[in-house]
Write a protein that holds these residues in place. Structure first.
Motif, PDB file in Angstrom:
ATOM      1  N   SER A  30       2.244   8.348   9.150  1.00  0.00           N
ATOM      2  CA  SER A  30       3.171   7.462   8.450  1.00  0.00           C
ATOM      3  C   SER A  30       2.517   6.109   8.199  1.00  0.00           C
ATOM      4  CB  SER A  30       4.446   7.262   9.275  1.00  0.00           C
ATOM      5  OG  SER A  30       5.116   8.497   9.477  1.00  0.00           O
ATOM      6  N   LEU A  31       2.919   5.461   7.115  1.00  0.00           N
ATOM      7  CA  LEU A  31       2.432   4.115   6.827  1.00  0.00           C
ATOM      8  C   LEU A  31       3.219   3.094   7.635  1.00  0.00           C
ATOM      9  CD1 LEU A  31       2.039   4.256   2.934  1.00  0.00           C
ATOM     10  CD2 LEU A  31       0.233   4.388   4.664  1.00  0.00           C
ATOM     11  N   PHE A  32       2.565   2.007   7.992  1.00  0.00           N
ATOM     12  CA  PHE A  32       3.265   0.920   8.662  1.00  0.00           C
ATOM     13  C   PHE A  32       4.353   0.385   7.728  1.00  0.00           C
ATOM     14  CE2 PHE A  32      -1.135   0.349  10.493  1.00  0.00           C
ATOM     15  CZ  PHE A  32      -0.821   0.835  11.746  1.00  0.00           C
ATOM     16  N   PRO A  33       5.585   0.254   8.203  1.00  0.00           N
ATOM     17  CA  PRO A  33       6.666  -0.245   7.341  1.00  0.00           C
ATOM     18  C   PRO A  33       6.371  -1.618   6.744  1.00  0.00           C
ATOM     19  CG  PRO A  33       7.575   0.698   9.356  1.00  0.00           C
ATOM     20  CD  PRO A  33       6.082   0.644   9.552  1.00  0.00           C
ATOM     21  N   ASP A  34       5.636  -2.470   7.478  1.00  0.00           N
ATOM     22  CA  ASP A  34       5.345  -3.824   7.004  1.00  0.00           C
ATOM     23  C   ASP A  34       4.557  -3.835   5.700  1.00  0.00           C
ATOM     24  OD1 ASP A  34       6.631  -4.885   9.148  1.00  0.00           O
ATOM     25  OD2 ASP A  34       4.823  -5.417  10.258  1.00  0.00           O
TER      26      ASP A  34
ATOM     27  N   LEU B 209       0.849  -1.182   0.000  1.00  0.00           N
ATOM     28  CA  LEU B 209       0.000   0.000   0.000  1.00  0.00           C
ATOM     29  C   LEU B 209       0.892   1.241   0.000  1.00  0.00           C
ATOM     30  CD1 LEU B 209      -2.951   1.028   0.293  1.00  0.00           C
ATOM     31  CD2 LEU B 209      -2.680   0.810   2.771  1.00  0.00           C
ATOM     32  N   GLY B 210       0.584   2.201  -0.876  1.00  0.00           N
ATOM     33  CA  GLY B 210       1.365   3.429  -0.850  1.00  0.00           C
ATOM     34  C   GLY B 210       1.406   4.151  -2.178  1.00  0.00           C
ATOM     35  N   PRO B 211       2.115   5.280  -2.207  1.00  0.00           N
ATOM     36  CA  PRO B 211       2.223   6.089  -3.425  1.00  0.00           C
ATOM     37  C   PRO B 211       3.302   5.558  -4.358  1.00  0.00           C
ATOM     38  CG  PRO B 211       3.401   7.157  -1.654  1.00  0.00           C
ATOM     39  CD  PRO B 211       2.769   5.927  -1.047  1.00  0.00           C
ATOM     40  N   HIS B 212       3.136   5.821  -5.645  1.00  0.00           N
ATOM     41  CA  HIS B 212       4.153   5.440  -6.623  1.00  0.00           C
ATOM     42  C   HIS B 212       5.412   6.272  -6.391  1.00  0.00           C
ATOM     43  CE1 HIS B 212       6.088   4.557 -10.458  1.00  0.00           C
ATOM     44  NE2 HIS B 212       5.197   3.589 -10.638  1.00  0.00           N
TER      45      HIS B 212
ATOM     46  N   HIS C 171      -1.341   5.691  -6.645  1.00  0.00           N
ATOM     47  CA  HIS C 171      -1.264   4.869  -5.441  1.00  0.00           C
ATOM     48  C   HIS C 171      -1.587   3.412  -5.779  1.00  0.00           C
ATOM     49  CE1 HIS C 171      -1.825   8.812  -3.339  1.00  0.00           C
ATOM     50  NE2 HIS C 171      -2.636   9.025  -4.361  1.00  0.00           N
ATOM     51  N   VAL C 172      -1.206   2.506  -4.873  1.00  0.00           N
ATOM     52  CA  VAL C 172      -1.467   1.084  -5.074  1.00  0.00           C
ATOM     53  C   VAL C 172      -1.956   0.458  -3.779  1.00  0.00           C
ATOM     54  CG1 VAL C 172       0.883   0.289  -4.480  1.00  0.00           C
ATOM     55  CG2 VAL C 172      -0.531  -1.060  -6.058  1.00  0.00           C
ATOM     56  N   PHE C 173      -2.856  -0.517  -3.926  1.00  0.00           N
ATOM     57  CA  PHE C 173      -3.310  -1.348  -2.814  1.00  0.00           C
ATOM     58  C   PHE C 173      -3.480  -2.755  -3.373  1.00  0.00           C
ATOM     59  CE2 PHE C 173      -6.743  -1.723   0.777  1.00  0.00           C
ATOM     60  CZ  PHE C 173      -5.927  -2.621   1.438  1.00  0.00           C
TER      61      PHE C 173
ATOM     62  N   ASP D 236       4.144  -0.793   3.687  1.00  0.00           N
ATOM     63  CA  ASP D 236       4.503   0.359   2.851  1.00  0.00           C
ATOM     64  C   ASP D 236       5.167  -0.100   1.544  1.00  0.00           C
ATOM     65  OD1 ASP D 236       5.402   2.781   1.780  1.00  0.00           O
ATOM     66  OD2 ASP D 236       6.020   3.560   3.734  1.00  0.00           O
ATOM     67  N   VAL D 237       4.735   0.485   0.426  1.00  0.00           N
ATOM     68  CA  VAL D 237       5.321   0.144  -0.875  1.00  0.00           C
ATOM     69  C   VAL D 237       6.816   0.449  -0.923  1.00  0.00           C
ATOM     70  CG1 VAL D 237       4.885   2.385  -1.963  1.00  0.00           C
ATOM     71  CG2 VAL D 237       4.875   0.302  -3.375  1.00  0.00           C
ATOM     72  N   GLU D 238       7.296   1.285  -0.031  1.00  0.00           N
ATOM     73  CA  GLU D 238       8.742   1.615  -0.015  1.00  0.00           C
ATOM     74  C   GLU D 238       9.610   0.376   0.175  1.00  0.00           C
ATOM     75  OE1 GLU D 238      10.081   4.681   2.512  1.00  0.00           O
ATOM     76  OE2 GLU D 238       9.001   6.282   1.463  1.00  0.00           O
ATOM     77  N   ARG D 239       9.081  -0.636   0.825  1.00  0.00           N
ATOM     78  CA  ARG D 239       9.884  -1.849   1.041  1.00  0.00           C
ATOM     79  C   ARG D 239      10.186  -2.556  -0.280  1.00  0.00           C
ATOM     80  NH1 ARG D 239       4.560  -4.073   1.942  1.00  0.00           N
ATOM     81  NH2 ARG D 239       4.408  -6.298   1.367  1.00  0.00           N
TER      82      ARG D 239
END
Length: 367
Positions: free
Chosen positions: A351-355, A312-315, A322-324, A357-360
């Motif tokens: 903030s998004l939960f790191p678990d 989940l998160g922004p491109h 965004h994506v889910f 977050d699309v950043e991972r």
């Protein structure tokens, strides 16, 4: 025709409708587009469970309390608007089929902090008192908070509720082109939707787009079958044991699931899937399997991720995209809570939960 909206969501399944619900509560305009129909994909299963004790050891799921509260509240809210009964709070039985399984399940429960009454250990005799004739070795778990849901019917009622709240729902229209100039443009066969923000919540189809093809998503085909007994069933709870048995509000039928097919060459239910489900049923309720008749089958493709958490998160490159995705088999449990969480992220700058977050996943995007 050119239709303008604040948010456009691609996908009318659990993820898409949950997001639409949250966005509408923030007084913005929302359009949901699905190339097929509401609940046409993996979200449309006729039998699903809200089960916070997952896996072979019945481990407490991620953010179990928050997720359960969100979906239980939403199911009740939508049920009040529908004449069709699509869910029951009928409890969930998890019998152990081997001594080793019982030992691990009991140890896992003892070291886990469960809310009072959520997860109870039962002896073998107690399990068989709850459900005579069930296969059980050395005990198992009883979860009185387990929910059984006809997910397809739930989402149909959910869509009707959201349309009353102002949702613009477009089905049977596959986007031909998605591009950006002053806003996001989604070209459909007979119209164009212009949106400030665009969400991809299309399940297996999300990572097949050029925008999200770098996501580390695995596709898993799951088949379920609806069985009918010639006699009234002797139990009204659902069961989790080598798959699951979802017991809806019907005295004669239940849904058996699910296969986990990583390699598949078609998307339809088949005889091999039915036999796999029957084999699993025999391990838990052998006498029942001998008498039931298959009356329907269903198949869908779920998306899973390496850490078994949604994405989940922004491109990282495209503004206001965004994506889910990646709900896997826990879409019912996770969907509404994570949609609420993303609403806080968008409108309250949390903030998004790191678990999740699309950043991972960004290392894949840069390769």
């Amino acid at each position: 025709m050119n239709h303008q909206t604040d948010f456009c969501i691609l996908g009318a399944g659990l993820a898409g409708l949950s997001l639409a619900n949250v966005l509408l509560e923030h007084d913005v305009s929302v359009t949901v587009i699905d190339k097929d129909s509401v609940a046409a994909g993996a979200s449309g299963t006729p039998g699903g469970l809200v089960n916070p004790a997952t896996g072979r050891r019945a481990k407490k799921s991620w953010k179990a309390e928050q997720c359960y509260e969100a979906i239980a509240e939403n199911l009740e809210k939508i049920q009040r608007t529908s004449e069709t009964t699509f869910y029951q709070n009928n409890g969930l039985l998890r019998p152990a089929l081997l001594e080793k399984m019982a030992r691990k399940m009991k140890a896992q429960r003892e070291k886990t902090s469960w809310p009072d009454g959520w997860c109870q250990w039962k002896t073998e005799d107690e399990i068989k008192d709850i459900h005579p004739g069930i296969s059980c070795v050395d005990g198992g778990l009883w979860l009185p908070i387990g929910l059984t849901v006809n997910v397809g019917q739930y989402l149909q009622a959910y869509a009707a509720y959201l349309k009353d709240q102002g949702l613009n729902l477009i089905t049977g229209a596959a986007p031909r082109k998605i591009y950006h100039d002053d806003s996001w443009k989604i070209d459909l066969p007979h119209s164009t939707v212009s949106a400030r923000h665009i969400f991809f919540a299309m399940g297996q189809h999300t990572h097949q787009t050029k925008f999200w093809d770098w996501l580390p998503v695995n596709l898993i085909k799951g088949q379920v079958a609806t069985f009918r007994s010639p006699q009234k069933l002797s139990f009204d709870h659902s069961i989790s044991s080598l798959g699951y048995m979802a017991r809806p509000d019907d005295e004669y039928t239940f849904v058996q699931g699910s296969t986990y097919e990583h390699d598949f060459d078609h998307l339809n239910p088949d005889e091999e899937g039915e036999q796999y489900l029957r084999k699993r049923m025999r391990r838990t309720l052998p006498q029942l399997e001998e008498t039931v008749k298959t009356i329907d089958q269903w198949a869908g493709v779920r998306t899973s991720t390496p850490n078994y958490k949604p994405i989940l998160g922004p491109h990282p490159k495209h503004q206001n995209m965004h994506v889910f995705t990646g709900l896997g088999s826990k879409g019912l449990l996770y969907g509404k809570f994570l949609a609420n969480h993303y609403g806080d992220y968008l409108f309250n700058n949390t903030s998004l939960f790191p678990d999740i977050d699309v950043e991972r996943c960004l290392s894949n995007a840069n390769q």
